[in-house]
Design an enzyme around this catalytic site. Structure first.
Site, PDB file in Angstrom:
ATOM      1  N   SER A  30       0.801  -1.227   0.000  1.00  0.00           N
ATOM      2  CA  SER A  30       0.000   0.000   0.000  1.00  0.00           C
ATOM      3  C   SER A  30       0.833   1.276   0.000  1.00  0.00           C
ATOM      4  O   SER A  30       0.314   2.343  -0.309  1.00  0.00           O
ATOM      5  CB  SER A  30      -0.955   0.010   1.197  1.00  0.00           C
ATOM      6  OG  SER A  30      -0.234   0.092   2.404  1.00  0.00           O
ATOM      7  N   HIS A  70       1.227   4.177   6.826  1.00  0.00           N
ATOM      8  CA  HIS A  70       0.661   5.054   5.800  1.00  0.00           C
ATOM      9  C   HIS A  70       1.106   6.494   5.999  1.00  0.00           C
ATOM     10  O   HIS A  70       1.658   6.844   7.037  1.00  0.00           O
ATOM     11  CB  HIS A  70      -0.866   4.973   5.789  1.00  0.00           C
ATOM     12  CG  HIS A  70      -1.396   3.754   5.089  1.00  0.00           C
ATOM     13  ND1 HIS A  70      -2.719   3.442   5.063  1.00  0.00           N
ATOM     14  CD2 HIS A  70      -0.771   2.773   4.401  1.00  0.00           C
ATOM     15  CE1 HIS A  70      -2.901   2.318   4.377  1.00  0.00           C
ATOM     16  NE2 HIS A  70      -1.724   1.891   3.973  1.00  0.00           N
ATOM     17  N   ASP A  96      -7.888   6.399   4.574  1.00  0.00           N
ATOM     18  CA  ASP A  96      -7.979   5.248   5.478  1.00  0.00           C
ATOM     19  C   ASP A  96      -9.213   5.229   6.376  1.00  0.00           C
ATOM     20  O   ASP A  96      -9.291   4.395   7.272  1.00  0.00           O
ATOM     21  CB  ASP A  96      -6.734   5.198   6.376  1.00  0.00           C
ATOM     22  CG  ASP A  96      -5.493   4.818   5.603  1.00  0.00           C
ATOM     23  OD1 ASP A  96      -5.611   4.299   4.482  1.00  0.00           O
ATOM     24  OD2 ASP A  96      -4.388   5.044   6.140  1.00  0.00           O
TER      25      ASP A  96
END
EC number: 3.4.21.89
Length: 154
Positions: A30, A70, A96
């Site tokens: 990701s 992230h 998210d």
């Protein structure tokens, strides 16, 4: 002795970095192209250092065991100094909010495990292989155990 030394080093890193987990492995794609699956990240988490947009954070979400790596994309700073922020994987289409617990739209400082300060590419692949293939993990442990038992000191 090896285990106790490793534990002492780990606890020392926790104190020095301020992070409950000073080293983590990236488990998904990701965050590509910034980080790839298997990259080893070095984290710090100093409480007086403010979180800013663009930083890469590792955070835990209630109900999930595995921390997520992230990038912070938005900051919401209140007048009293409290900061809330939104994250997104570089390789993901959406933010998210779908990963956070139900009803949660922002993360807070308490959710952060650490912030990425450096990395070693693909070093963590050993961890991923051991998790994906448990038989490999047991074989590796058996080989290491046999080595310890059969090695003689001169």
């Amino acid at each position: 002795m090896i285990v106790s030394s490793a534990l002492m080093i780990w606890k020392g890193l926790i104190v020095v970095t301020g992070s409950e987990s000073p080293i983590v492995v990236v488990l998904s794609g990701s965050m590509e192209p910034a980080f790839h699956r298997g990259d080893l990240l070095f984290l710090t988490n100093f409480q007086d250092d403010p979180i800013r947009a663009g930083e890469i954070v590792v955070f835990k979400v209630e109900g999930r065991d595995i921390p997520i790596v992230h990038r912070v994309i938005k900051i919401h700073e209140k007048e009293n100094g409290n900061i809330k922020f939104l994250t997104k994987g570089d390789n993901n289409e959406v933010d998210d909010r779908g990963l956070y617990k139900k009803g949660q739209n922002w993360l807070e400082k308490k959710d952060v495990v650490g912030r990425a300060r450096g990395f070693l590419p693909y070093v963590g692949m050993v961890t991923i292989i051991m998790n994906d293939y448990p038989k490999f993990k047991y074989a590796l442990l058996a080989v290491m155990g046999a080595y310890v038992l059969l090695k003689r000191e001169s």
